[in-house]
Scaffold this active site. Structure first.
Site, PDB file in Angstrom:
ATOM      1  N   CYS A  64      -4.562  -1.406  -1.801  1.00 47.03           N
ATOM      2  CA  CYS A  64      -4.678   0.037  -2.009  1.00 47.03           C
ATOM      3  C   CYS A  64      -5.603   0.275  -3.199  1.00 47.03           C
ATOM      4  O   CYS A  64      -5.306  -0.178  -4.305  1.00 47.03           O
ATOM      5  CB  CYS A  64      -3.293   0.610  -2.298  1.00 47.03           C
ATOM      6  N   ASN A  65      -6.692   0.978  -2.966  1.00 42.55           N
ATOM      7  CA  ASN A  65      -7.626   1.258  -4.058  1.00 42.55           C
ATOM      8  C   ASN A  65      -6.996   2.164  -5.113  1.00 42.55           C
ATOM      9  O   ASN A  65      -7.216   1.990  -6.314  1.00 42.55           O
ATOM     10  CB  ASN A  65      -8.882   1.939  -3.506  1.00 42.55           C
ATOM     11  N   THR A  66      -6.199   3.126  -4.658  1.00 36.27           N
ATOM     12  CA  THR A  66      -5.620   4.103  -5.576  1.00 36.27           C
ATOM     13  C   THR A  66      -4.563   3.447  -6.463  1.00 36.27           C
ATOM     14  O   THR A  66      -4.480   3.722  -7.660  1.00 36.27           O
ATOM     15  CB  THR A  66      -5.008   5.281  -4.779  1.00 36.27           C
TER      16      THR A  66
ATOM     17  N   CYS B  35     -11.000   3.453   0.659  1.00 32.86           N
ATOM     18  CA  CYS B  35      -9.542   3.598   0.760  1.00 32.86           C
ATOM     19  C   CYS B  35      -9.152   2.721   1.935  1.00 32.86           C
ATOM     20  O   CYS B  35      -9.832   2.733   2.973  1.00 32.86           O
ATOM     21  CB  CYS B  35      -9.185   5.060   1.023  1.00 32.86           C
ATOM     22  N   THR B  36      -8.077   1.961   1.787  1.00 30.03           N
ATOM     23  CA  THR B  36      -7.763   0.961   2.817  1.00 30.03           C
ATOM     24  C   THR B  36      -7.313   1.593   4.138  1.00 30.03           C
ATOM     25  O   THR B  36      -7.276   0.912   5.160  1.00 30.03           O
ATOM     26  CB  THR B  36      -6.697  -0.031   2.316  1.00 30.03           C
TER      27      THR B  36
ATOM     28  N   TYR C 198      -0.784   8.502  -2.109  1.00 28.38           N
ATOM     29  CA  TYR C 198      -0.936   8.283  -3.558  1.00 28.38           C
ATOM     30  C   TYR C 198      -2.123   9.091  -4.108  1.00 28.38           C
ATOM     31  O   TYR C 198      -2.204   9.338  -5.313  1.00 28.38           O
ATOM     32  CB  TYR C 198      -1.220   6.804  -3.846  1.00 28.38           C
ATOM     33  N   GLY C 199      -3.041   9.427  -3.209  1.00 20.55           N
ATOM     34  CA  GLY C 199      -4.356   9.937  -3.627  1.00 20.55           C
ATOM     35  C   GLY C 199      -4.336  11.099  -4.592  1.00 20.55           C
ATOM     36  O   GLY C 199      -5.204  11.232  -5.442  1.00 20.55           O
TER      37      GLY C 199
ATOM     38  N   ASP D  45       0.876  -1.179   0.000  1.00 20.76           N
ATOM     39  CA  ASP D  45       0.000   0.000   0.000  1.00 20.76           C
ATOM     40  C   ASP D  45       0.909   1.224   0.000  1.00 20.76           C
ATOM     41  O   ASP D  45       2.127   1.112   0.207  1.00 20.76           O
ATOM     42  CB  ASP D  45      -0.884  -0.014   1.259  1.00 20.76           C
ATOM     43  N   SER D  46       0.315   2.396  -0.183  1.00 19.68           N
ATOM     44  CA  SER D  46       1.088   3.635  -0.071  1.00 19.68           C
ATOM     45  C   SER D  46       1.596   3.845   1.348  1.00 19.68           C
ATOM     46  O   SER D  46       2.507   4.638   1.558  1.00 19.68           O
ATOM     47  CB  SER D  46       0.204   4.822  -0.445  1.00 19.68           C
TER      48      SER D  46
HETATM   49  N1  DGL Z   1      -4.705   3.306   1.080  1.00 20.89           N
HETATM   50  C1  DGL Z   1      -4.861   3.842  -0.199  1.00 20.89           C
HETATM   51  C2  DGL Z   1      -6.141   3.510  -0.901  1.00 20.89           C
HETATM   52  O1  DGL Z   1      -6.722   2.484  -0.625  1.00 20.89           O
HETATM   53  C3  DGL Z   1      -4.114   5.031  -0.655  1.00 20.89           C
HETATM   54  C4  DGL Z   1      -4.244   6.270   0.123  1.00 20.89           C
HETATM   55  C5  DGL Z   1      -3.279   7.333  -0.344  1.00 20.89           C
HETATM   56  O2  DGL Z   1      -2.087   7.072  -0.317  1.00 20.89           O
HETATM   57  O3  DGL Z   1      -3.745   8.410  -0.737  1.00 20.89           O
HETATM   58  O4  DGL Z   1      -6.584   4.229  -1.750  1.00 20.89           O
END
Ligand code: DGL
Length: 264
Positions: free
Chosen positions: A73-75, A184-185, A42-43, A10-11
Site C-alpha cells: 500500500c503506497n498510502t 496505488c496498489t 486510507y487515501g 493493504d487497506s
Molecule cells: N492501495 C492503497 C495504496 O496503494 C490505498 C488505497 C486507499 O485505501 O485509499 O495507496
C-alpha cells in the site's frame, strides 16, 4: 531457510496486485494477507490514523510468526513504514513507492502523470522521490478520491467506475503525459480497462513486480527463503469477510476462506 509466512497488508484488496507478483516469483512461500477493509480507504485519512492501523496489523502478523512484512500500500508506506522500521529494526520490511524513477526514464514526451491517493501525493516521501528522480521531467499529479471504494466493490465494468477513471486520466493526457504511474496498489486492477481506451503509445507503470523481486532479494540475503513445495495463502479482513470472499474469485482468481481480523 525458513518456512515461516510472509505478512502482506493493504487497506483493502489493492495489495492483491502485489501479492500475485509475490506468489508468482516465490511459489514456495506461505503468504498471510490482511485487508484492512473495515478502515478502507486510507487515501483521505490522517497519517496518525494510518500509523495506528499499521502497528495493529503488523503486530497481528508478527504474532502469527511472519518472517517479513510487505506494506502492499503506497498510502500506508508514506504514513507508516518509518515507524514500523523503528519498532522492528531486525525485521525485513518491504514497502511501496510510486514508480517515479522508471517512469522518468521511460517517458519520451517528458511529461509523466501520477495517479495516487491524496495521502501519497501530499507526503514528504513523495516530494523527496520527485526531487531525487524527476528533475528532468514534468510530473503532473492526480489524486483519485472515490476510485478505491469502487474497486473494492469488485465490479470493474461498473459505468460509474469507468466515468470516474476517465475524469482522472483525461486531464493527464491533455497535459501531454505519455507515461502514467499507477501509484496505488488498487489501480493495476484497472489496467485492462485503461488499455481498452488509451492509445497504445501510453505506458502504464506500477511497482508490484519490483517489490516482489526486492522481497526475494532481502529474504535470500538473510537466508530466509522457504524451500518447501508450494506455500499456502491465508486471508483476513477487518471488514465484512463475505464482501472479500465475493471479490476474491474475480480479482485473485480463486475462491478462498477469509477470516475476521481479531480485535479489528
Ligand atoms: N492501495 C492503497 C495504496 O496503494 C490505498 C488505497 C486507499 O485505501 O485509499 O495507496
Amino acid at each position: 531457510m525458513c518456512d515461516a509466512p510472509i505478512g502482506v497488508f493493504d487497506s483493502g484488496i489493492g495489495g492483491l496486485t502485489v501479492l500475485r507478483e509475490i506468489r508468482t516469483l516465490v511459489p514456495q512461500e506461505t503468504l498471510f494477507y490482511v485487508s484492512d477493509s473495515g478502515h478502507v480507504p486510507y487515501g483521505e485519512k490522517s497519517p496518525e490514523y494510518i500509523r495506528e492501523r499499521c502497528r495493529f496489523i503488523a503486530s497481528f502478523l508478527l504474532e502469527r510468526g511472519a518472517k517479513a512484512l510487505v506494506l502492499a500500500c503506497n498510502t500506508a508506506t508514506v504514513a507508516g513504514v518509518g515507524e514500523l522500521r523503528t519498532l522492528y529494526p531486525q525485521l525485513p520490511i518491504v514497502a511501496m513507492e510510486p514508480a517515479v524513477k522508471p517512469a522518468a526514464a521511460a517517458t519520451r514526451s517528458g511529461v509523466v502523470g501520477v495517479l495516487a491517493t491524496t495521502g501519497t501525493l501530499k507526503s514528504a516521501r513523495f516530494a523527496a522521490l520527485l526531487d531525487q528522480f524527476a528533475s528532468d521531467v514534468r510530473v503532473v499529479t492526480q489524486p483519485c478520491p472515490g476510485l478505491v471504494e469502487l474497486i473494492e466493490a469488485g465490479d470493474l465494468h461498473d459505468p460509474a467506475l469507468l466515468a470516474l477513471l476517465r475524469g482522472y486520466v483525461e486531464p493527464l493526457l491533455a497535459e501531454g503525459c505519455d507515461t502514467l504511474i499507477l501509484g496505488c496498489t488498487h489501480y493495476p486492477f484497472l489496467r485492462p480497462l485503461l488499455e481498452q481506451w488509451l492509445d497504445p503509445s501510453i505506458s502504464l507503470i506500477d511497482t508490484g513486480a519490483a517489490v516482489a523481486r526486492q522481497l526475494q532479494r532481502l529474504l535470500a540475503s538473510r537466508n530466509l527463503l522457504a524451500n518447501g513445495p508450494r506455500g499456502v495463502d491465508r486471508f483476513w479482513c477487518s471488514g465484512e469477510p463475505a464482501a472479500m470472499q465475493r471479490v476474491l474469485p474475480l480479482l485473485w482468481g480463486s475462491a478462498e476462506p477469509v477470516a475476521v481480523l481479531p480485535g479489528n
